[in-house]
Motif scaffolding. Structure first.
Motif, mmCIF file in Angstrom:
data_model
loop_
_atom_site.group_PDB
_atom_site.id
_atom_site.type_symbol
_atom_site.label_atom_id
_atom_site.label_comp_id
_atom_site.label_asym_id
_atom_site.label_seq_id
_atom_site.Cartn_x
_atom_site.Cartn_y
_atom_site.Cartn_z
ATOM 1 N N UNK A 44 0.740 -1.020 0.069
ATOM 2 C CA UNK A 44 0.159 0.073 0.191
ATOM 3 C C UNK A 44 0.622 1.309 0.091
ATOM 4 N N UNK A 45 2.110 0.939 -0.118
ATOM 5 C CA UNK A 45 3.073 2.406 -0.408
ATOM 6 C C UNK A 45 3.221 3.120 0.841
ATOM 7 N N UNK A 46 3.155 2.623 2.004
ATOM 8 C CA UNK A 46 3.440 3.440 3.122
ATOM 9 C C UNK A 46 4.903 3.734 3.501
ATOM 10 N N UNK A 47 5.820 3.127 2.665
ATOM 11 C CA UNK A 47 7.146 3.305 2.751
ATOM 12 C C UNK A 47 7.578 4.706 2.572
ATOM 13 N N UNK A 48 6.837 5.466 1.617
ATOM 14 C CA UNK A 48 7.177 6.820 1.614
ATOM 15 C C UNK A 48 5.886 7.468 1.539
ATOM 16 N N UNK A 49 5.702 8.629 2.137
ATOM 17 C CA UNK A 49 4.574 9.443 2.057
ATOM 18 C C UNK A 49 4.571 10.325 0.973
ATOM 19 N N UNK A 50 3.176 10.569 0.121
ATOM 20 C CA UNK A 50 3.121 11.223 -0.837
ATOM 21 C C UNK A 50 2.965 12.776 -0.549
ATOM 22 N N UNK A 51 2.434 13.056 0.461
ATOM 23 C CA UNK A 51 2.328 14.380 1.001
ATOM 24 C C UNK A 51 3.204 15.035 2.009
ATOM 25 N N UNK A 52 3.318 16.472 2.395
ATOM 26 C CA UNK A 52 3.758 17.017 3.441
ATOM 27 C C UNK A 52 2.868 17.447 4.569
ATOM 28 N N UNK A 53 3.230 17.381 5.614
ATOM 29 C CA UNK A 53 2.236 17.714 6.953
ATOM 30 C C UNK A 53 1.620 16.550 7.448
#
Length: 86
Positions: A44-53
């Motif tokens: 589910x791609x939680x290794x890298x965050x797509x967003x800031x904040x």
């Protein structure tokens, strides 16, 4: 010989601890958590965050966890239906 015995004792102590029932029970619980974290990171791609904040990061994590739970529920539901039909 005392240094050798000390080294062997230091190497043996963790192994003896790993044989206790309390350690095995704690590791059994941890294995389930590790599997879930791995599924979220890889699937589910939680290794890298797509967003800031922080708020957006928390939202992404919550949505990924919800998607994971829905997928697990769907697989479980299909399995139960197949068991009933068989």
């Amino acid at each position: 010989f005392t240094n050798l015995n000390l080294i062997l004792d230091c190497q043996r102590r963790p192994f003896d601890e790993q044989q206790t029932d309390a350690f095995k029970q704690e590791m059994h619980r941890r294995n389930g958590i590790e599997a879930t974290v791995s599924e979220l990171a890889r699937g589910y791609g939680l290794r890298h965050c797509r967003y800031r904040g922080l708020k957006k990061t928390q939202l992404q994590s919550s949505m990924a966890a919800a998607a994971c739970n829905i997928t697990r529920w769907s697989v479980r539901n299909n399995w139960e239906m197949n068991q009933i039909a068989a």
